[in-house]
Design a protein around this motif. Structure first.
Motif, PDB file in Angstrom:
ATOM      1  N   UNK A 242      54.254  34.718  30.074  1.00 19.25           N
ATOM      2  CA  UNK A 242      53.312  34.170  31.057  1.00 19.25           C
ATOM      3  C   UNK A 242      53.278  35.032  32.309  1.00 19.25           C
ATOM      4  N   UNK A 243      54.441  35.391  32.810  1.00 20.08           N
ATOM      5  CA  UNK A 243      54.504  36.207  34.009  1.00 20.08           C
ATOM      6  C   UNK A 243      54.026  37.622  33.767  1.00 20.08           C
ATOM      7  N   UNK A 244      54.383  38.180  32.628  1.00 21.05           N
ATOM      8  CA  UNK A 244      54.014  39.561  32.326  1.00 21.05           C
ATOM      9  C   UNK A 244      52.507  39.730  32.277  1.00 21.05           C
ATOM     10  N   UNK A 245      51.825  38.845  31.577  1.00 27.73           N
ATOM     11  CA  UNK A 245      50.379  39.003  31.427  1.00 27.73           C
ATOM     12  C   UNK A 245      49.618  38.577  32.684  1.00 27.73           C
ATOM     13  N   UNK A 246      50.209  37.679  33.468  1.00 26.63           N
ATOM     14  CA  UNK A 246      49.536  37.252  34.697  1.00 26.63           C
ATOM     15  C   UNK A 246      49.743  38.238  35.834  1.00 26.63           C
TER      16      UNK A 246
END
Length: 263
Positions: A242-246
Protein backbone atom coordinates in the motif's frame (compact mmCIF):
# COMPACT_ATOMS: atom_id res chain seq x y z
CA UNK A 1 -8.67 -26.41 -3.46
CA UNK A 2 -5.66 -25.96 -1.20
CA UNK A 3 -7.71 -26.62 1.91
CA UNK A 4 -7.98 -30.22 0.67
CA UNK A 5 -4.24 -30.62 1.03
CA UNK A 6 -3.16 -32.71 4.04
CA UNK A 7 -1.71 -30.77 6.95
CA UNK A 8 2.02 -30.18 6.87
CA UNK A 9 4.25 -33.06 7.85
CA UNK A 10 6.04 -32.77 11.24
CA UNK A 11 9.76 -32.09 11.31
CA UNK A 12 9.74 -29.13 8.95
CA UNK A 13 11.66 -25.92 9.44
CA UNK A 14 9.08 -24.34 11.75
CA UNK A 15 9.10 -27.37 14.04
CA UNK A 16 12.90 -27.21 14.18
CA UNK A 17 12.89 -23.47 14.75
CA UNK A 18 10.73 -23.87 17.86
CA UNK A 19 13.55 -25.95 19.35
CA UNK A 20 16.28 -23.57 18.17
CA UNK A 21 17.94 -21.65 20.98
CA UNK A 22 18.90 -18.05 20.33
CA UNK A 23 22.57 -17.44 19.70
CA UNK A 24 24.47 -15.37 22.28
CA UNK A 25 23.41 -11.77 21.86
CA UNK A 26 20.60 -12.72 19.47
CA UNK A 27 17.07 -11.57 20.28
CA UNK A 28 14.47 -14.11 19.14
CA UNK A 29 11.88 -12.60 16.79
CA UNK A 30 9.17 -15.12 15.99
CA UNK A 31 7.55 -12.75 13.50
CA UNK A 32 10.62 -12.80 11.23
CA UNK A 33 10.81 -15.75 8.85
CA UNK A 34 13.81 -14.62 6.82
CA UNK A 35 16.73 -12.53 8.01
CA UNK A 36 19.43 -11.46 5.54
CA UNK A 37 22.56 -9.73 6.85
CA UNK A 38 25.19 -8.07 4.63
CA UNK A 39 24.61 -10.47 1.74
CA UNK A 40 27.02 -10.06 -1.18
CA UNK A 41 27.44 -12.07 -4.35
CA UNK A 42 30.12 -11.44 -6.95
CA UNK A 43 30.82 -13.29 -10.19
CA UNK A 44 32.90 -12.60 -13.28
CA UNK A 45 34.59 -9.66 -11.62
CA UNK A 46 31.25 -7.93 -10.96
CA UNK A 47 29.32 -7.48 -7.73
CA UNK A 48 25.73 -8.49 -8.49
CA UNK A 49 24.28 -8.36 -4.95
CA UNK A 50 25.95 -5.67 -2.89
CA UNK A 51 25.83 -5.80 0.94
CA UNK A 52 22.08 -6.46 1.20
CA UNK A 53 20.27 -6.68 4.56
CA UNK A 54 16.53 -7.11 5.11
CA UNK A 55 13.86 -9.16 6.92
CA UNK A 56 10.69 -10.83 5.66
CA UNK A 57 7.72 -11.84 7.78
CA UNK A 58 6.10 -15.28 7.82
CA UNK A 59 2.85 -14.30 6.17
CA UNK A 60 1.79 -12.96 2.83
CA UNK A 61 3.18 -12.33 -0.64
CA UNK A 62 6.51 -10.49 -0.77
CA UNK A 63 7.17 -9.12 -4.25
CA UNK A 64 10.72 -8.41 -5.44
CA UNK A 65 10.75 -5.69 -8.11
CA UNK A 66 13.33 -3.67 -9.96
CA UNK A 67 14.64 -2.90 -13.45
CA UNK A 68 16.24 -5.54 -15.67
CA UNK A 69 19.70 -6.49 -14.46
CA UNK A 70 19.06 -5.26 -10.91
CA UNK A 71 19.82 -8.68 -9.38
CA UNK A 72 16.29 -9.95 -8.62
CA UNK A 73 16.73 -13.49 -9.92
CA UNK A 74 20.18 -13.84 -8.38
CA UNK A 75 18.79 -12.71 -5.03
CA UNK A 76 16.09 -15.37 -4.83
CA UNK A 77 18.53 -18.05 -5.96
CA UNK A 78 20.79 -17.05 -3.09
CA UNK A 79 17.86 -17.16 -0.65
CA UNK A 80 16.88 -20.61 -1.94
CA UNK A 81 20.44 -21.95 -1.81
CA UNK A 82 20.98 -22.45 -5.55
CA UNK A 83 23.90 -20.01 -5.37
CA UNK A 84 26.44 -19.59 -2.60
CA UNK A 85 26.98 -16.03 -1.38
CA UNK A 86 30.39 -14.42 -1.52
CA UNK A 87 29.75 -13.15 2.00
CA UNK A 88 26.91 -12.49 4.40
CA UNK A 89 24.34 -14.51 6.30
CA UNK A 90 20.91 -15.97 5.45
CA UNK A 91 18.69 -17.37 8.19
CA UNK A 92 15.25 -18.92 7.95
CA UNK A 93 13.40 -18.99 11.28
CA UNK A 94 16.77 -18.60 12.96
CA UNK A 95 18.34 -21.52 11.11
CA UNK A 96 21.28 -21.12 8.72
CA UNK A 97 20.41 -21.96 5.15
CA UNK A 98 22.37 -25.23 5.14
CA UNK A 99 20.14 -26.57 7.93
CA UNK A 100 16.84 -25.81 6.21
CA UNK A 101 14.96 -29.04 5.34
CA UNK A 102 15.26 -29.56 1.55
CA UNK A 103 11.55 -29.79 0.77
CA UNK A 104 10.44 -26.88 2.95
CA UNK A 105 11.07 -24.55 0.01
CA UNK A 106 10.21 -24.76 -3.69
CA UNK A 107 11.12 -22.63 -6.70
CA UNK A 108 9.17 -22.14 -9.93
CA UNK A 109 11.18 -20.71 -12.82
CA UNK A 110 10.02 -18.48 -15.66
CA UNK A 111 10.36 -21.42 -18.03
CA UNK A 112 8.87 -24.55 -16.46
CA UNK A 113 11.13 -27.56 -16.05
CA UNK A 114 8.99 -30.68 -16.45
CA UNK A 115 9.79 -34.39 -16.56
CA UNK A 116 9.44 -36.30 -19.84
CA UNK A 117 6.37 -38.01 -18.45
CA UNK A 118 2.63 -37.54 -18.41
CA UNK A 119 0.98 -34.69 -16.55
CA UNK A 120 -0.17 -37.08 -13.82
CA UNK A 121 3.25 -38.75 -13.56
CA UNK A 122 4.93 -35.38 -12.94
CA UNK A 123 2.80 -35.00 -9.80
CA UNK A 124 3.09 -38.67 -8.81
CA UNK A 125 6.89 -38.30 -8.80
CA UNK A 126 6.79 -35.44 -6.28
CA UNK A 127 4.14 -37.08 -4.09
CA UNK A 128 6.23 -40.26 -3.99
CA UNK A 129 9.23 -38.22 -2.80
CA UNK A 130 7.02 -37.06 0.05
CA UNK A 131 5.97 -40.64 0.84
CA UNK A 132 2.43 -39.84 -0.26
CA UNK A 133 1.18 -41.90 -3.20
CA UNK A 134 -2.29 -40.38 -3.16
CA UNK A 135 -4.34 -40.32 -6.34
CA UNK A 136 -7.10 -38.26 -4.74
CA UNK A 137 -4.63 -35.55 -3.76
CA UNK A 138 -2.98 -35.68 -7.18
CA UNK A 139 -6.33 -35.21 -8.89
CA UNK A 140 -7.19 -32.32 -6.55
CA UNK A 141 -3.97 -30.60 -7.62
CA UNK A 142 -4.70 -31.22 -11.29
CA UNK A 143 -8.19 -29.84 -10.83
CA UNK A 144 -6.74 -26.75 -9.16
CA UNK A 145 -4.52 -26.26 -12.21
CA UNK A 146 -7.36 -26.92 -14.65
CA UNK A 147 -5.51 -29.97 -16.00
CA UNK A 148 -7.51 -32.92 -14.72
CA UNK A 149 -8.69 -33.75 -18.25
CA UNK A 150 -5.05 -33.69 -19.45
CA UNK A 151 -3.74 -36.15 -16.85
CA UNK A 152 -2.61 -38.75 -19.40
CA UNK A 153 -1.13 -36.27 -21.86
CA UNK A 154 2.62 -35.75 -22.15
CA UNK A 155 3.53 -32.78 -19.94
CA UNK A 156 5.85 -31.21 -22.51
CA UNK A 157 3.02 -31.21 -25.10
CA UNK A 158 1.00 -28.75 -23.02
CA UNK A 159 0.78 -25.07 -23.91
CA UNK A 160 3.11 -22.65 -22.15
CA UNK A 161 0.44 -21.53 -19.68
CA UNK A 162 -0.60 -25.12 -18.95
CA UNK A 163 3.01 -26.16 -18.36
CA UNK A 164 3.48 -23.31 -15.90
CA UNK A 165 0.32 -24.24 -14.01
CA UNK A 166 1.56 -27.83 -13.78
CA UNK A 167 4.96 -26.65 -12.53
CA UNK A 168 3.23 -24.51 -9.92
CA UNK A 169 0.97 -27.21 -8.46
CA UNK A 170 3.87 -29.68 -8.59
CA UNK A 171 5.83 -27.26 -6.41
CA UNK A 172 2.86 -26.92 -4.06
CA UNK A 173 2.65 -30.73 -3.82
CA UNK A 174 5.83 -30.48 -1.75
CA UNK A 175 3.79 -28.53 0.82
CA UNK A 176 6.57 -25.95 1.11
CA UNK A 177 6.70 -23.33 3.84
CA UNK A 178 8.15 -20.96 1.22
CA UNK A 179 7.39 -20.80 -2.49
CA UNK A 180 9.74 -18.77 -4.72
CA UNK A 181 8.60 -17.71 -8.18
CA UNK A 182 10.79 -16.04 -10.78
CA UNK A 183 8.64 -14.20 -13.36
CA UNK A 184 6.16 -17.12 -13.50
CA UNK A 185 3.68 -15.42 -15.83
CA UNK A 186 6.02 -13.64 -18.25
CA UNK A 187 4.70 -13.94 -21.83
CA UNK A 188 1.58 -15.89 -20.79
CA UNK A 189 -1.94 -15.11 -21.96
CA UNK A 190 -4.30 -13.23 -19.58
CA UNK A 191 -6.39 -16.33 -18.80
CA UNK A 192 -3.30 -18.28 -17.70
CA UNK A 193 -2.07 -15.31 -15.65
CA UNK A 194 -5.41 -15.07 -13.87
CA UNK A 195 -5.46 -18.78 -13.06
CA UNK A 196 -1.89 -18.75 -11.76
CA UNK A 197 -2.60 -15.70 -9.60
CA UNK A 198 -5.66 -17.43 -8.15
CA UNK A 199 -3.55 -20.48 -7.26
CA UNK A 200 -0.96 -18.23 -5.61
CA UNK A 201 -3.57 -16.40 -3.54
CA UNK A 202 -5.05 -19.73 -2.44
CA UNK A 203 -1.57 -20.90 -1.41
CA UNK A 204 -0.98 -17.67 0.48
CA UNK A 205 -4.28 -18.02 2.31
CA UNK A 206 -3.41 -21.63 3.18
CA UNK A 207 -0.23 -20.43 4.94
CA UNK A 208 2.49 -20.69 2.32
CA UNK A 209 4.91 -17.76 2.23
CA UNK A 210 5.20 -16.46 -1.33
CA UNK A 211 8.30 -14.64 -2.62
CA UNK A 212 7.57 -13.47 -6.14
CA UNK A 213 9.86 -11.78 -8.65
CA UNK A 214 7.85 -9.87 -11.25
CA UNK A 215 8.31 -6.96 -13.63
CA UNK A 216 4.51 -6.68 -14.00
CA UNK A 217 3.41 -3.68 -11.93
CA UNK A 218 -0.26 -4.64 -12.30
CA UNK A 219 0.46 -8.12 -10.98
CA UNK A 220 2.43 -6.69 -8.07
CA UNK A 221 -0.51 -4.42 -7.20
CA UNK A 222 -2.90 -7.39 -7.28
CA UNK A 223 -0.79 -9.79 -5.23
CA UNK A 224 1.77 -8.01 -3.04
CA UNK A 225 1.48 -7.56 0.70
CA UNK A 226 4.93 -6.00 0.79
CA UNK A 227 7.50 -4.96 -1.80
CA UNK A 228 11.30 -5.23 -1.87
CA UNK A 229 12.69 -2.93 -4.57
CA UNK A 230 16.19 -3.68 -5.79
CA UNK A 231 18.34 -1.47 -7.98
CA UNK A 232 21.94 -2.07 -9.04
CA UNK A 233 22.27 -4.97 -6.62
CA UNK A 234 21.08 -3.03 -3.57
CA UNK A 235 17.78 -2.88 -1.70
CA UNK A 236 16.78 0.76 -2.08
CA UNK A 237 13.28 0.42 -0.65
CA UNK A 238 11.18 -2.04 1.32
CA UNK A 239 7.69 -1.28 2.61
CA UNK A 240 4.07 -2.41 2.55
CA UNK A 241 2.52 -2.69 -0.90
CA UNK A 242 0.00 0.00 0.00
CA UNK A 243 2.73 2.44 0.93
CA UNK A 244 5.01 1.50 -1.94
CA UNK A 245 2.45 2.09 -4.66
CA UNK A 246 0.98 5.19 -3.02
CA UNK A 247 4.23 6.93 -2.11
CA UNK A 248 7.55 5.26 -2.96
CA UNK A 249 10.39 6.69 -0.89
CA UNK A 250 13.25 6.11 -3.34
CA UNK A 251 13.85 8.01 -6.55
CA UNK A 252 14.54 4.75 -8.44
CA UNK A 253 11.23 3.17 -7.38
CA UNK A 254 9.27 6.32 -8.19
CA UNK A 255 10.83 6.42 -11.67
CA UNK A 256 10.13 2.72 -12.20
CA UNK A 257 6.46 3.04 -11.26
CA UNK A 258 6.07 6.07 -13.53
CA UNK A 259 7.35 4.07 -16.50
CA UNK A 260 10.63 5.94 -16.78
CA UNK A 261 13.91 4.19 -17.53
CA UNK A 262 15.90 3.42 -14.38
CA UNK A 263 19.61 3.58 -15.07
Amino acid sequence: MLDRFPSRMPGGRRDQAEQHAALPGETPRSDVMLRVDHLTFAAGGRTIIDDVSFDLQHDGVSVVMGPNGAGKSVLIRLLHGLLNPTSGDIRWDGLPLEKVPPHSQALVFQRPVLLRRTVAANLDFVLKLQGRKDREQRDALLELAGLLDRADQQARALSGGEQQRLALVRALALQPDVLFLDEPTASLDPASVQRIETILLNARNAGTKIILVTHDIGQARRLADDVVFIHDGRIVEQQSAEGFFAQPTSRAAAAYLSGSLVL
